[in-house]
Design a protein around this motif. Structure first.
Motif, PDB file in Angstrom:
ATOM      1  N   HIS A   1      42.994 -14.567  72.021  1.00  0.00           N
ATOM      2  CA  HIS A   1      42.233 -13.866  72.638  1.00  0.00           C
ATOM      3  C   HIS A   1      40.706 -13.819  72.555  1.00  0.00           C
ATOM      4  CE1 HIS A   1      40.149  -9.935  73.912  1.00  0.00           C
ATOM      5  NE2 HIS A   1      39.622  -9.853  72.960  1.00  0.00           N
ATOM      6  N   ASP A   2      40.352 -14.336  71.318  1.00  0.00           N
ATOM      7  CA  ASP A   2      38.948 -14.840  71.153  1.00  0.00           C
ATOM      8  C   ASP A   2      38.576 -16.302  71.739  1.00  0.00           C
ATOM      9  OD1 ASP A   2      38.615 -12.674  69.454  1.00  0.00           O
ATOM     10  OD2 ASP A   2      38.998 -13.885  67.608  1.00  0.00           O
ATOM     11  N   LEU A   3      39.671 -17.107  71.807  1.00  0.00           N
ATOM     12  CA  LEU A   3      39.262 -18.303  72.500  1.00  0.00           C
ATOM     13  C   LEU A   3      39.574 -18.355  74.068  1.00  0.00           C
ATOM     14  CD1 LEU A   3      41.415 -20.747  70.258  1.00  0.00           C
ATOM     15  CD2 LEU A   3      39.158 -20.895  70.433  1.00  0.00           C
ATOM     16  N   TYR A   4      40.635 -17.401  74.704  1.00  0.00           N
ATOM     17  CA  TYR A   4      40.768 -17.607  76.093  1.00  0.00           C
ATOM     18  C   TYR A   4      40.272 -16.234  76.597  1.00  0.00           C
ATOM     19  CZ  TYR A   4      42.710 -22.137  75.601  1.00  0.00           C
ATOM     20  OH  TYR A   4      42.740 -23.572  75.176  1.00  0.00           O
ATOM     21  N   GLY A   5      40.410 -15.347  75.921  1.00  0.00           N
ATOM     22  CA  GLY A   5      40.083 -13.883  76.504  1.00  0.00           C
ATOM     23  C   GLY A   5      41.321 -13.327  77.076  1.00  0.00           C
ATOM     24  N   VAL A   6      42.398 -13.846  76.532  1.00  0.00           N
ATOM     25  CA  VAL A   6      43.788 -13.239  77.006  1.00  0.00           C
ATOM     26  C   VAL A   6      44.007 -11.786  76.401  1.00  0.00           C
ATOM     27  CG1 VAL A   6      45.054 -15.425  77.109  1.00  0.00           C
ATOM     28  CG2 VAL A   6      45.050 -14.254  74.837  1.00  0.00           C
ATOM     29  N   ASP A   7      44.905 -10.883  77.075  1.00  0.00           N
ATOM     30  CA  ASP A   7      44.863  -9.481  76.628  1.00  0.00           C
ATOM     31  C   ASP A   7      45.398  -9.427  75.286  1.00  0.00           C
ATOM     32  OD1 ASP A   7      43.883  -8.563  79.100  1.00  0.00           O
ATOM     33  OD2 ASP A   7      45.979  -8.441  80.088  1.00  0.00           O
ATOM     34  N   LEU A   8      45.043  -8.478  74.607  1.00  0.00           N
ATOM     35  CA  LEU A   8      45.751  -8.000  73.218  1.00  0.00           C
ATOM     36  C   LEU A   8      46.855  -7.199  73.392  1.00  0.00           C
ATOM     37  CD1 LEU A   8      42.596  -7.301  70.992  1.00  0.00           C
ATOM     38  CD2 LEU A   8      43.997  -9.515  70.809  1.00  0.00           C
ATOM     39  N   MET A   9      47.851  -7.160  72.630  1.00  0.00           N
ATOM     40  CA  MET A   9      49.104  -6.183  72.760  1.00  0.00           C
ATOM     41  C   MET A   9      48.208  -4.851  72.062  1.00  0.00           C
ATOM     42  SD  MET A   9      51.303  -7.062  69.246  1.00  0.00           S
ATOM     43  CE  MET A   9      52.036  -5.681  69.281  1.00  0.00           C
ATOM     44  N   ARG A  10      48.978  -3.930  72.662  1.00  0.00           N
ATOM     45  CA  ARG A  10      48.353  -2.483  72.356  1.00  0.00           C
ATOM     46  C   ARG A  10      48.874  -2.310  70.820  1.00  0.00           C
ATOM     47  NH1 ARG A  10      53.479  -2.183  74.644  1.00  0.00           N
ATOM     48  NH2 ARG A  10      55.050  -0.506  73.375  1.00  0.00           N
ATOM     49  N   ASP A  11      47.995  -1.236  70.244  1.00  0.00           N
ATOM     50  CA  ASP A  11      48.077  -1.117  68.864  1.00  0.00           C
ATOM     51  C   ASP A  11      49.309  -0.296  68.790  1.00  0.00           C
ATOM     52  OD1 ASP A  11      45.784  -2.320  68.037  1.00  0.00           O
ATOM     53  OD2 ASP A  11      44.630  -0.685  68.167  1.00  0.00           O
ATOM     54  N   PHE A  12      50.271  -0.626  67.371  1.00  0.00           N
ATOM     55  CA  PHE A  12      51.336   0.201  67.020  1.00  0.00           C
ATOM     56  C   PHE A  12      50.723   1.666  66.328  1.00  0.00           C
ATOM     57  CE2 PHE A  12      54.311   1.565  63.696  1.00  0.00           C
ATOM     58  CZ  PHE A  12      55.430   1.621  64.133  1.00  0.00           C
ATOM     59  N   THR A  13      51.288   2.651  66.839  1.00  0.00           N
ATOM     60  CA  THR A  13      50.861   3.821  66.538  1.00  0.00           C
ATOM     61  C   THR A  13      51.940   4.913  66.225  1.00  0.00           C
ATOM     62  OG1 THR A  13      50.985   4.926  68.682  1.00  0.00           O
ATOM     63  CG2 THR A  13      48.741   3.914  68.011  1.00  0.00           C
ATOM     64  N   LEU A  14      51.890   5.849  65.021  1.00  0.00           N
ATOM     65  CA  LEU A  14      52.698   6.687  64.604  1.00  0.00           C
ATOM     66  C   LEU A  14      53.351   7.547  65.816  1.00  0.00           C
ATOM     67  CD1 LEU A  14      51.032   7.848  61.329  1.00  0.00           C
ATOM     68  CD2 LEU A  14      52.877   6.244  61.551  1.00  0.00           C
ATOM     69  N   LYS A  15      52.371   8.028  66.797  1.00  0.00           N
ATOM     70  CA  LYS A  15      52.819   8.885  67.828  1.00  0.00           C
ATOM     71  C   LYS A  15      54.068   7.886  68.767  1.00  0.00           C
ATOM     72  CE  LYS A  15      51.287  10.933  72.061  1.00  0.00           C
ATOM     73  NZ  LYS A  15      50.059  11.183  72.986  1.00  0.00           N
ATOM     74  N   GLU A  16      53.695   6.820  68.933  1.00  0.00           N
ATOM     75  CA  GLU A  16      54.660   5.684  69.643  1.00  0.00           C
ATOM     76  C   GLU A  16      56.038   5.534  68.789  1.00  0.00           C
ATOM     77  OE1 GLU A  16      55.161   1.636  72.178  1.00  0.00           O
ATOM     78  OE2 GLU A  16      53.392   2.262  71.441  1.00  0.00           O
ATOM     79  N   LEU A  17      55.985   5.347  67.626  1.00  0.00           N
ATOM     80  CA  LEU A  17      57.119   5.095  66.658  1.00  0.00           C
ATOM     81  C   LEU A  17      57.739   6.344  66.702  1.00  0.00           C
ATOM     82  CD1 LEU A  17      58.436   3.812  64.206  1.00  0.00           C
ATOM     83  CD2 LEU A  17      56.890   4.964  62.609  1.00  0.00           C
ATOM     84  N   SER A  18      57.392   7.625  66.521  1.00  0.00           N
ATOM     85  CA  SER A  18      58.030   9.058  66.581  1.00  0.00           C
ATOM     86  C   SER A  18      58.747   8.926  67.868  1.00  0.00           C
ATOM     87  CB  SER A  18      57.288  10.114  66.462  1.00  0.00           C
ATOM     88  OG  SER A  18      57.804  11.148  66.379  1.00  0.00           O
ATOM     89  N   SER A  19      58.062   8.592  69.072  1.00  0.00           N
ATOM     90  CA  SER A  19      58.675   8.839  70.470  1.00  0.00           C
ATOM     91  C   SER A  19      59.886   7.800  70.358  1.00  0.00           C
ATOM     92  CB  SER A  19      57.608   8.538  71.485  1.00  0.00           C
ATOM     93  OG  SER A  19      58.244   8.630  72.695  1.00  0.00           O
ATOM     94  N   ARG A  20      59.598   6.609  70.238  1.00  0.00           N
ATOM     95  CA  ARG A  20      60.738   5.549  70.337  1.00  0.00           C
ATOM     96  C   ARG A  20      61.851   5.763  69.345  1.00  0.00           C
ATOM     97  NH1 ARG A  20      59.594   0.302  71.826  1.00  0.00           N
ATOM     98  NH2 ARG A  20      61.982   0.300  71.460  1.00  0.00           N
ATOM     99  N   LEU A  21      61.602   6.338  68.123  1.00  0.00           N
ATOM    100  CA  LEU A  21      62.798   6.654  67.322  1.00  0.00           C
ATOM    101  C   LEU A  21      63.673   7.883  67.714  1.00  0.00           C
ATOM    102  CD1 LEU A  21      61.303   6.172  63.565  1.00  0.00           C
ATOM    103  CD2 LEU A  21      63.026   4.759  64.993  1.00  0.00           C
ATOM    104  N   SER A  22      62.832   8.779  68.344  1.00  0.00           N
ATOM    105  CA  SER A  22      63.565  10.113  69.093  1.00  0.00           C
ATOM    106  C   SER A  22      64.459   9.722  70.102  1.00  0.00           C
ATOM    107  CB  SER A  22      62.655  11.230  69.280  1.00  0.00           C
ATOM    108  OG  SER A  22      61.902  11.424  68.435  1.00  0.00           O
ATOM    109  N   LEU A  23      63.896   8.734  70.968  1.00  0.00           N
ATOM    110  CA  LEU A  23      64.656   8.276  71.976  1.00  0.00           C
ATOM    111  C   LEU A  23      65.914   7.399  71.640  1.00  0.00           C
ATOM    112  CD1 LEU A  23      64.409   7.803  75.471  1.00  0.00           C
ATOM    113  CD2 LEU A  23      63.452   5.760  74.731  1.00  0.00           C
ATOM    114  N   TRP A  24      65.616   6.498  70.565  1.00  0.00           N
ATOM    115  CA  TRP A  24      66.909   5.850  69.972  1.00  0.00           C
ATOM    116  C   TRP A  24      67.878   6.807  69.402  1.00  0.00           C
ATOM    117  CZ3 TRP A  24      67.395   5.003  64.309  1.00  0.00           C
ATOM    118  CH2 TRP A  24      68.419   4.190  64.037  1.00  0.00           C
ATOM    119  N   ILE A  25      67.643   7.771  68.640  1.00  0.00           N
ATOM    120  CA  ILE A  25      68.457   8.449  67.937  1.00  0.00           C
ATOM    121  C   ILE A  25      69.129   9.437  69.183  1.00  0.00           C
ATOM    122  CG2 ILE A  25      68.851  10.536  66.401  1.00  0.00           C
ATOM    123  CD1 ILE A  25      66.307   9.399  64.937  1.00  0.00           C
TER     124      ILE A  25
END
Length: 328
Positions: free
Chosen positions: A251-275
């Motif tokens: 990203h610093d060398l070429y300006g490519v997009d960074l991946m989105r941050d990992f959040t507790l909200k997304e963790l909770s949502s993904r685990l609920s979907l999984w279960i």
């Protein structure tokens, strides 16, 4: 009448494309891998008189150098051109690869790593696409070396290091230096690897070549290397944390997009979907023989990967020296 001859003219054989090749392998504390690696190199079907192996010790503190010197002695007795080099000033696989490039005499520089196990036809298959004069970079395929741990089995089942994902990179395709070949003359056009990068240098060199020259990149699906994957949770997280650091550097060398941050909200949502959705569906597939137990826990492991990459991306800071490109 003169009898007709039963003899036929011998068919002329089409010359096989067979340029001189330099195989370059950076090695740091590789005593665990050296015996198997050397066996794989010695088993290559590429003509011995057209290939050299440059193994670069990168300031190892174990028995690596001793083992490499012994391997070189044995290889010489077998007619295998294996040379040991050292890069002890800069602790970086890219600096070690540069040392190999400086000593290379082959038209094609082929790269792999100590934890890789090339198949016997690897060099032969990886080199063939260079018969097209437009091709400057060839990426071979990376498959998993069968392992016993959960993390190794996961990497094998889901093709964690397959080059196909990188060849579809949204910014620009590239191949990992675990299985990559580049025309040696190209380094005179764009420079060598950035010696102070600790990760992401494979993308950087491929992108520089494609952006600054007319050389093309292609894929060799039969140029196969088996990669020894991480066998513990600590090693697994470290691997993907490093990939996150690579995201930040690129990203610093070429300006490519960074991946989105990992959040507790997304963790909770993904685990609920999984279960509540994925687990019941996967259980049915397992009963029907269409899935296995590893598929049942894929989502939690995917989330571990995501969290490790996100962490690596957050803490990474491109070293000032990594902006430097060396030319010789």
């Amino acid at each position: 009448m003169t009898p007709m001859s039963n003899q036929t003219e011998p068919l002329s054989k089409t010359p096989i494309f067979c340029p001189k090749v330099s195989v370059i392998v950076p090695i740091y504390n590789g005593e665990r891998d050296i015996p198997d690696l050397i066996d794989c190199l010695r088993s290559q079907t590429y003509p011995k008189d057209r290939i050299e192996y440059l193994l670069v010790n990168n300031n190892s503190s174990d028995r690596t150098l001793e083992m490499l010197n012994q391997a070189a002695t044995e290889a010489t007795q077998e007619g295998v051109n294996l040379t040991i080099l050292e890069e002890n000033e800069i602790q970086s696989s890219y600096a070690a690869r540069n040392e190999g490039i400086r000593h290379a005499i082959g038209e094609i520089c082929v790269f792999t790593d100590a934890d890789c196990r090339p198949c016997s036809d690897w060099v032969k298959e990886l080199v063939q696409p260079f018969s097209d004069p437009k091709i400057g970079i060839v990426a071979g395929e990376l498959t998993a070396l069968p392992g016993k741990s959960l993390w190794e089995k996961y990497a094998e089942r889901y093709g964690v290091m397959s080059q196909k994902f990188l060849l579809e990179h949204p910014f620009c395709p590239y191949g990992q230096t675990a299985n990559l070949a580049i025309r040696r003359s190209i380094f005179l056009e764009v420079g060598l690897f950035r010696p102070y990068l600790t990760t992401g240098g494979d993308a950087d060199i491929c992108w520089r070549i494609q952006q600054e020259t007319d050389w093309k990149l292609t894929f060799s699906p039969l140029g196969i290397i088996q990669h020894r994957h991480r066998s513990t949770l600590k090693e697994f997280r470290s691997q993907f944390k490093r990939y996150g650091q690579s995201n930040r550097y690129l990203h610093d060398l070429y300006g490519v997009d960074l991946m989105r941050d990992f959040t507790l909200k997304e963790l909770s949502s993904r685990l609920s979907l999984w279960i509540f959705q994925e687990v019941p569906k996967t259980m049915i597939k397992i009963i029907l023989g269409k899935a296995n137990s590893l598929d049942l826990i894929k989502t939690p492991i995917d989330l571990l990967r995501f969290q490790a990459r996100s962490e690596g991306q957050k803490i990474a800071k491109l070293p000032e020296e990594a902006n430097k490109i060396v030319w010789s």
